[in-house]
Design a protein around this motif. Structure first.
Motif, PDB file in Angstrom:
ATOM      1  N   VAL A  20       0.856  -1.178   0.000  1.00 47.48           N
ATOM      2  CA  VAL A  20       0.000   0.000   0.000  1.00 47.48           C
ATOM      3  C   VAL A  20       0.896   1.233   0.000  1.00 47.48           C
ATOM      4  CG1 VAL A  20      -1.775   1.253   1.299  1.00 47.48           C
ATOM      5  CG2 VAL A  20      -1.779  -1.244   1.273  1.00 47.48           C
ATOM      6  N   PRO A  21       0.748   2.118  -0.979  1.00 51.81           N
ATOM      7  CA  PRO A  21       1.595   3.314  -1.029  1.00 51.81           C
ATOM      8  C   PRO A  21       1.403   4.204   0.196  1.00 51.81           C
ATOM      9  CG  PRO A  21       0.452   2.989  -3.118  1.00 51.81           C
ATOM     10  CD  PRO A  21      -0.147   2.028  -2.139  1.00 51.81           C
ATOM     11  N   GLN A  22       2.517   4.657   0.767  1.00 51.41           N
ATOM     12  CA  GLN A  22       2.513   5.574   1.896  1.00 51.41           C
ATOM     13  C   GLN A  22       3.502   6.689   1.604  1.00 51.41           C
ATOM     14  OE1 GLN A  22       3.483   3.308   5.377  1.00 51.41           O
ATOM     15  NE2 GLN A  22       1.581   2.147   5.343  1.00 51.41           N
ATOM     16  N   VAL A  23       3.215   7.879   2.106  1.00 53.54           N
ATOM     17  CA  VAL A  23       4.070   9.028   1.877  1.00 53.54           C
ATOM     18  C   VAL A  23       5.464   8.749   2.438  1.00 53.54           C
ATOM     19  CG1 VAL A  23       4.431  11.468   2.405  1.00 53.54           C
ATOM     20  CG2 VAL A  23       2.135  10.628   1.916  1.00 53.54           C
ATOM     21  N   GLY A  24       6.483   8.965   1.607  1.00 52.83           N
ATOM     22  CA  GLY A  24       7.868   8.805   2.028  1.00 52.83           C
ATOM     23  C   GLY A  24       8.384   7.377   2.070  1.00 52.83           C
ATOM     24  N   ARG A  25       7.550   6.422   1.775  1.00 51.42           N
ATOM     25  CA  ARG A  25       7.959   5.010   1.801  1.00 51.42           C
ATOM     26  C   ARG A  25       8.026   4.449   0.396  1.00 51.42           C
ATOM     27  NH1 ARG A  25       5.865   2.230   7.058  1.00 51.42           N
ATOM     28  NH2 ARG A  25       7.447   3.156   8.391  1.00 51.42           N
ATOM     29  N   ALA A  26       9.055   3.665   0.131  1.00 48.07           N
ATOM     30  CA  ALA A  26       9.208   3.041  -1.188  1.00 48.07           C
ATOM     31  C   ALA A  26       8.197   1.913  -1.343  1.00 48.07           C
ATOM     32  CB  ALA A  26      10.623   2.504  -1.333  1.00 48.07           C
ATOM     33  N   ILE A  27       7.679   1.796  -2.555  1.00 52.88           N
ATOM     34  CA  ILE A  27       6.774   0.704  -2.888  1.00 52.88           C
ATOM     35  C   ILE A  27       7.221   0.121  -4.224  1.00 52.88           C
ATOM     36  CG2 ILE A  27       5.085   2.217  -3.981  1.00 52.88           C
ATOM     37  CD1 ILE A  27       2.932   0.219  -2.944  1.00 52.88           C
TER      38      ILE A  27
ATOM     39  N   VAL B 189      10.057  -1.946 -10.339  1.00 49.46           N
ATOM     40  CA  VAL B 189      10.405  -0.535 -10.261  1.00 49.46           C
ATOM     41  C   VAL B 189       9.998  -0.049  -8.876  1.00 49.46           C
ATOM     42  CG1 VAL B 189       9.955   1.746 -11.226  1.00 49.46           C
ATOM     43  CG2 VAL B 189       9.964  -0.261 -12.715  1.00 49.46           C
ATOM     44  N   THR B 190      10.880   0.680  -8.220  1.00 51.23           N
ATOM     45  CA  THR B 190      10.577   1.215  -6.902  1.00 51.23           C
ATOM     46  C   THR B 190      10.231   2.693  -7.031  1.00 51.23           C
ATOM     47  OG1 THR B 190      12.127  -0.350  -5.923  1.00 51.23           O
ATOM     48  CG2 THR B 190      11.451   1.497  -4.553  1.00 51.23           C
ATOM     49  N   VAL B 191       9.072   3.066  -6.480  1.00 55.90           N
ATOM     50  CA  VAL B 191       8.641   4.460  -6.512  1.00 55.90           C
ATOM     51  C   VAL B 191       8.385   4.933  -5.084  1.00 55.90           C
ATOM     52  CG1 VAL B 191       7.666   4.358  -8.836  1.00 55.90           C
ATOM     53  CG2 VAL B 191       6.218   3.848  -6.881  1.00 55.90           C
ATOM     54  N   VAL B 192       8.555   6.249  -4.891  1.00 57.15           N
ATOM     55  CA  VAL B 192       8.317   6.857  -3.583  1.00 57.15           C
ATOM     56  C   VAL B 192       7.418   8.063  -3.792  1.00 57.15           C
ATOM     57  CG1 VAL B 192       9.369   7.951  -1.572  1.00 57.15           C
ATOM     58  CG2 VAL B 192      10.586   6.124  -2.763  1.00 57.15           C
ATOM     59  N   SER B 193       6.335   8.119  -3.042  1.00 61.67           N
ATOM     60  CA  SER B 193       5.397   9.237  -3.121  1.00 61.67           C
ATOM     61  C   SER B 193       5.755  10.254  -2.053  1.00 61.67           C
ATOM     62  CB  SER B 193       3.976   8.728  -2.910  1.00 61.67           C
ATOM     63  OG  SER B 193       3.062   9.786  -3.012  1.00 61.67           O
ATOM     64  N   ASP B 194       5.776  11.542  -2.435  1.00 55.88           N
ATOM     65  CA  ASP B 194       6.128  12.562  -1.439  1.00 55.88           C
ATOM     66  C   ASP B 194       4.911  13.319  -0.906  1.00 55.88           C
ATOM     67  OD1 ASP B 194       5.480  14.254  -3.518  1.00 55.88           O
ATOM     68  OD2 ASP B 194       7.462  15.157  -3.705  1.00 55.88           O
ATOM     69  N   ARG B 195       3.701  12.904  -1.345  1.00 57.14           N
ATOM     70  CA  ARG B 195       2.473  13.516  -0.826  1.00 57.14           C
ATOM     71  C   ARG B 195       1.291  12.597  -1.095  1.00 57.14           C
ATOM     72  NH1 ARG B 195       3.436  17.782  -5.175  1.00 57.14           N
ATOM     73  NH2 ARG B 195       2.612  16.802  -7.036  1.00 57.14           N
ATOM     74  N   GLU B 196       0.204  12.878  -0.374  1.00 54.54           N
ATOM     75  CA  GLU B 196      -1.004  12.092  -0.579  1.00 54.54           C
ATOM     76  C   GLU B 196      -1.668  12.505  -1.876  1.00 54.54           C
ATOM     77  OE1 GLU B 196      -3.839  11.890   2.550  1.00 54.54           O
ATOM     78  OE2 GLU B 196      -2.471  10.872   3.893  1.00 54.54           O
ATOM     79  N   GLY B 197      -2.359  11.564  -2.476  1.00 55.95           N
ATOM     80  CA  GLY B 197      -3.094  11.841  -3.701  1.00 55.95           C
ATOM     81  C   GLY B 197      -2.791  10.804  -4.764  1.00 55.95           C
TER      82      GLY B 197
ATOM     83  N   VAL C  91      -0.999   5.304  -8.938  1.00 55.05           N
ATOM     84  CA  VAL C  91      -0.460   5.047  -7.600  1.00 55.05           C
ATOM     85  C   VAL C  91      -1.210   5.995  -6.662  1.00 55.05           C
ATOM     86  CG1 VAL C  91       1.581   5.046  -6.121  1.00 55.05           C
ATOM     87  CG2 VAL C  91       1.782   4.398  -8.540  1.00 55.05           C
ATOM     88  N   GLN C  92      -2.168   5.452  -5.907  1.00 52.01           N
ATOM     89  CA  GLN C  92      -2.975   6.242  -4.974  1.00 52.01           C
ATOM     90  C   GLN C  92      -2.348   6.172  -3.596  1.00 52.01           C
ATOM     91  OE1 GLN C  92      -5.949   8.179  -5.334  1.00 52.01           O
ATOM     92  NE2 GLN C  92      -5.421   8.715  -3.241  1.00 52.01           N
ATOM     93  N   THR C  93      -1.868   7.303  -3.107  1.00 54.14           N
ATOM     94  CA  THR C  93      -1.260   7.377  -1.784  1.00 54.14           C
ATOM     95  C   THR C  93      -2.239   8.061  -0.841  1.00 54.14           C
ATOM     96  OG1 THR C  93       0.908   7.567  -2.805  1.00 54.14           O
ATOM     97  CG2 THR C  93       0.754   8.156  -0.482  1.00 54.14           C
ATOM     98  N   GLY C  94      -2.574   7.399   0.248  1.00 52.62           N
ATOM     99  CA  GLY C  94      -3.507   7.969   1.214  1.00 52.62           C
ATOM    100  C   GLY C  94      -4.924   7.990   0.674  1.00 52.62           C
ATOM    101  N   THR C  95      -5.743   8.820   1.296  1.00 51.87           N
ATOM    102  CA  THR C  95      -7.160   8.867   0.926  1.00 51.87           C
ATOM    103  C   THR C  95      -7.543  10.164   0.243  1.00 51.87           C
ATOM    104  OG1 THR C  95      -7.701   9.708   3.118  1.00 51.87           O
ATOM    105  CG2 THR C  95      -7.858   7.318   2.791  1.00 51.87           C
TER     106      THR C  95
END
Length: 177
Positions: free
Chosen positions: A66-73, A118-126, A147-151
């Motif tokens: 599950v994508p989380q802000v600042g965490r690699a997925i 492929v490893t991606v990192v999200s820096d904000r929700e959305g 890639v949906q991060t957060g709600t």
């Protein structure tokens, strides 16, 4: 008499079969014999839509976690259908708010299924997209993996004004450009 015995035997067999399956379905926990295989199951792959004039390479993908802000997925990509003897090339890019860790390109060999992570990192929700561009024989496919991060839900900006018509319907009037 024979018909009744056969039908009673059939009903008894069905009841016994249902009773054997029922406990496993009732609590939602797999039985002991399935415990090992269930723990190693991966999420199903999603097949990307294709167009008639695309590169001819098919893509399946999945997000591992599950994508989380600042965490690699990890985003697992699986390519198939390379027919050009020279192979095919893949270029990756990410929308604002999503960063790719590692290489942003790869080469696909002919006539082999290729899996890449492929490893991606999200820096904000959305919602952000990992864009995959596949080129083979001069034709290109462009696929966007969400890639949906957060709600946080994307909000569309309204550029018009809501007005009622004489019939009572509401319409949005927009300026001509």
């Amino acid at each position: 008499m024979t018909i009744r015995t056969t039908s009673m035997f059939s009903v008894a067999s069905l009841a016994l079969a249902a009773a054997a399956v029922l406990p496993a379905q009732a609590d939602g926990v797999p039985g002991e014999r399935h415990a090992k295989s269930a723990s190693h199951r991966a999420a199903p792959m999603t097949t990307a839509a294709r167009k008639a004039n695309d590169s001819g390479v098919s893509l399946q993908f999945r997000l591992d976690g599950v994508p989380q802000v600042g965490r690699a997925i990890a985003v697992v990509l699986q390519f198939d259908g390379v027919t050009d003897p020279a192979g095919a090339t893949v270029r990756l890019s990410a929308d604002a708010g999503l960063a790719i860790s590692g290489s942003d390109s790869l080469t696909l060999p002919v006539a082999k299924r290729t899996t890449a992570t492929v490893t991606v990192v999200s820096d904000r929700e959305g919602l952000a997209y990992l864009n995959v561009f596949i080129t083979q024989k001069g034709a290109m496919s462009a696929i966007s993996i969400p890639v949906q991060t957060g709600t946080a839900v994307p909000v569309m900006k309204s550029s018009g004004e809501l007005k009622p018509t004489p019939d009572g319907e509401n319409i949005i009037t927009m300026p001509a450009k």
